[in-house]
Scaffold this motif. Structure first.
Motif, PDB file in Angstrom:
ATOM      1  N   LEU A  78       0.818  -1.204   0.000  1.00  0.00           N
ATOM      2  CA  LEU A  78       0.000   0.000   0.000  1.00  0.00           C
ATOM      3  C   LEU A  78       0.854   1.258   0.000  1.00  0.00           C
ATOM      4  O   LEU A  78       1.950   1.283   0.570  1.00  0.00           O
ATOM      5  CB  LEU A  78      -0.906   0.029   1.232  1.00  0.00           C
ATOM      6  CG  LEU A  78      -1.856  -1.143   1.447  1.00  0.00           C
ATOM      7  CD1 LEU A  78      -2.699  -0.903   2.698  1.00  0.00           C
ATOM      8  CD2 LEU A  78      -2.742  -1.383   0.236  1.00  0.00           C
ATOM      9  N   ASN A  79       0.336   2.296  -0.621  1.00  0.00           N
ATOM     10  CA  ASN A  79       0.880   3.639  -0.473  1.00  0.00           C
ATOM     11  C   ASN A  79       0.100   4.294   0.658  1.00  0.00           C
ATOM     12  O   ASN A  79      -1.011   4.776   0.460  1.00  0.00           O
ATOM     13  CB  ASN A  79       0.721   4.425  -1.775  1.00  0.00           C
ATOM     14  CG  ASN A  79       1.158   5.875  -1.617  1.00  0.00           C
ATOM     15  OD1 ASN A  79       2.097   6.180  -0.875  1.00  0.00           O
ATOM     16  ND2 ASN A  79       0.475   6.781  -2.294  1.00  0.00           N
ATOM     17  N   GLN A  80       0.666   4.286   1.853  1.00  0.00           N
ATOM     18  CA  GLN A  80      -0.039   4.735   3.050  1.00  0.00           C
ATOM     19  C   GLN A  80       0.111   6.243   3.231  1.00  0.00           C
ATOM     20  O   GLN A  80       1.220   6.776   3.206  1.00  0.00           O
ATOM     21  CB  GLN A  80       0.499   3.983   4.266  1.00  0.00           C
ATOM     22  CG  GLN A  80       0.294   2.470   4.156  1.00  0.00           C
ATOM     23  CD  GLN A  80       1.015   1.675   5.229  1.00  0.00           C
ATOM     24  OE1 GLN A  80       1.179   0.468   5.106  1.00  0.00           O
ATOM     25  NE2 GLN A  80       1.462   2.337   6.285  1.00  0.00           N
ATOM     26  N   THR A  81      -1.012   6.909   3.415  1.00  0.00           N
ATOM     27  CA  THR A  81      -1.013   8.369   3.504  1.00  0.00           C
ATOM     28  C   THR A  81      -1.735   8.882   4.740  1.00  0.00           C
ATOM     29  O   THR A  81      -2.145  10.035   4.782  1.00  0.00           O
ATOM     30  CB  THR A  81      -1.666   8.977   2.247  1.00  0.00           C
ATOM     31  OG1 THR A  81      -3.021   8.512   2.156  1.00  0.00           O
ATOM     32  CG2 THR A  81      -0.904   8.572   0.985  1.00  0.00           C
ATOM     33  N   HIS A  82      -1.925   8.024   5.747  1.00  0.00           N
ATOM     34  CA  HIS A  82      -2.665   8.391   6.966  1.00  0.00           C
ATOM     35  C   HIS A  82      -4.115   8.753   6.629  1.00  0.00           C
ATOM     36  O   HIS A  82      -4.711   9.633   7.256  1.00  0.00           O
ATOM     37  CB  HIS A  82      -1.978   9.538   7.710  1.00  0.00           C
ATOM     38  CG  HIS A  82      -0.617   9.180   8.229  1.00  0.00           C
ATOM     39  ND1 HIS A  82      -0.437   8.521   9.423  1.00  0.00           N
ATOM     40  CD2 HIS A  82       0.614   9.362   7.695  1.00  0.00           C
ATOM     41  CE1 HIS A  82       0.865   8.325   9.613  1.00  0.00           C
ATOM     42  NE2 HIS A  82       1.514   8.820   8.581  1.00  0.00           N
ATOM     43  N   SER A  83      -4.657   8.046   5.650  1.00  0.00           N
ATOM     44  CA  SER A  83      -6.046   8.251   5.247  1.00  0.00           C
ATOM     45  C   SER A  83      -6.950   7.303   6.023  1.00  0.00           C
ATOM     46  O   SER A  83      -6.504   6.590   6.925  1.00  0.00           O
ATOM     47  CB  SER A  83      -6.192   7.977   3.747  1.00  0.00           C
ATOM     48  OG  SER A  83      -6.057   6.580   3.487  1.00  0.00           O
ATOM     49  N   THR A  84      -8.231   7.281   5.652  1.00  0.00           N
ATOM     50  CA  THR A  84      -9.179   6.341   6.257  1.00  0.00           C
ATOM     51  C   THR A  84      -9.625   5.298   5.239  1.00  0.00           C
ATOM     52  O   THR A  84     -10.550   4.537   5.503  1.00  0.00           O
ATOM     53  CB  THR A  84     -10.425   7.077   6.790  1.00  0.00           C
ATOM     54  OG1 THR A  84     -11.100   7.716   5.696  1.00  0.00           O
ATOM     55  CG2 THR A  84     -10.033   8.122   7.821  1.00  0.00           C
ATOM     56  N   LYS A  85      -8.959   5.236   4.097  1.00  0.00           N
ATOM     57  CA  LYS A  85      -9.395   4.344   3.018  1.00  0.00           C
ATOM     58  C   LYS A  85      -8.996   2.902   3.297  1.00  0.00           C
ATOM     59  O   LYS A  85      -7.855   2.607   3.630  1.00  0.00           O
ATOM     60  CB  LYS A  85      -8.806   4.785   1.683  1.00  0.00           C
ATOM     61  CG  LYS A  85      -9.250   3.917   0.509  1.00  0.00           C
ATOM     62  CD  LYS A  85      -8.674   4.406  -0.810  1.00  0.00           C
ATOM     63  CE  LYS A  85      -9.105   3.507  -1.959  1.00  0.00           C
ATOM     64  NZ  LYS A  85      -8.529   3.971  -3.252  1.00  0.00           N
ATOM     65  N   CYS A  86      -9.958   1.994   3.125  1.00  0.00           N
ATOM     66  CA  CYS A  86      -9.705   0.556   3.191  1.00  0.00           C
ATOM     67  C   CYS A  86      -9.993  -0.026   1.821  1.00  0.00           C
ATOM     68  O   CYS A  86     -11.110   0.113   1.306  1.00  0.00           O
ATOM     69  CB  CYS A  86     -10.583  -0.104   4.249  1.00  0.00           C
ATOM     70  SG  CYS A  86     -10.389  -1.912   4.308  1.00  0.00           S
TER      71      CYS A  86
END
Length: 252
Positions: A70-78
């Motif tokens: 994953l490209n983690q961006t501190h989002s809430t997307k699952c």
């Protein structure tokens, strides 16, 4: 390769673990099993480290599928991995949690202090991996991920991977104010205008509030553990780079 395995009743249904710093080929501040391709490490070393992890897992689960990083961006997307194309494995998916109902498909998130929470239903047919730093935690990444599960929340089990402990996680007023609804998670510290924030307590309370009562904990602090990557510890040591660990869960 040294891994930290979840101690919970689901070990016969899933593989659930976190990597450590040991078992790779990276050098310097990334030594040695850095699995993050976005932190400045040599790309060839990261590729080799990821291949080593896959080979290790293949010995336990010969038919295991490649990891969707994953490209983690501190989002809430699952993201649901069933909806992701296997021909785009080299293109990171922008999300901070991954969900799957497929056998042998790992759900993986990377951390170096943030929480990683692994979820599975009692039947062992649905799994998810959640990356929850303070921003994603307060914004709802846990709730969004739980929304993917087709079962009663009481049938979901959660394992908290190693993460920074409250005694080593100082935050300012701006962050502390966001957690006003969780007063037990905040305590004073020696530095003026700073607070200690217990992310794990907040996450646990969020899970309990929606009915996830089966909770298990690694009880390991990344900041204090020399065999785990810690971005905050590295910063306090005046280094500018830090590797990343993988936290994964896969249905057998």
């Amino acid at each position: 390769m040294e891994l930290i395995h979840a101690e919970w009743p689901l070990r016969d249904k899933v593989i659930c673990c976190s990597t450590t710093v040991n078992g790779g080929v990276s050098k310097g501040p990334y030594a040695s099993l850095n699995l993050g391709a976005h932190v400045g490490d040599d790309a060839a070393n990261v590729t080799e480290n990821r291949q080593r992890l896959n080979s290790y897992l293949s010995k336990q689960l010969p038919y295991i599928k490649p990891v969707h990083w994953l490209n983690q961006t501190h989002s809430t997307k699952c993201v649901s991995l069933e909806a992701s194309s296997n021909d785009k494995l080299n293109i990171p998916i922008s999300a901070d949690a991954a969900y799957s109902q497929s056998k042998a498909q790992p759900c993986v998130v990377m951390t170096a202090d943030c929480m990683a929470i692994m979820l599975v239903d009692a039947a062992g047919t649905q799994i998810a991996a959640v990356h929850a730093g303070w921003r994603g935690l307060i914004d709802g990444v846990i709730e969004n991920t739980l929304g993917q599960f087709i079962c009663q929340k009481a049938d979901i089990y959660a394992w908290f991977a190693p993460a920074i402990s409250a005694s080593n996680f100082e935050v300012g007023h701006d962050v502390a104010d966001l957690f006003g609804a969780y007063p037990e998670s905040l305590s004073s510290c020696d530095q003026e205008n700073k607070y200690l924030l217990d992310l794990q307590l907040v996450a646990s309370q969020k899970l309990t509030a929606v009915g996830v009562k089966h909770q298990y904990f690694a009880n390991m602090c990344t900041y204090l553990s020399g065999n785990l990557f810690s971005h905050r510890r590295t910063t306090h040591q005046n280094f500018k780079a830090c590797g990343r660990m993988a936290n994964l869960i896969v249905i057998k």
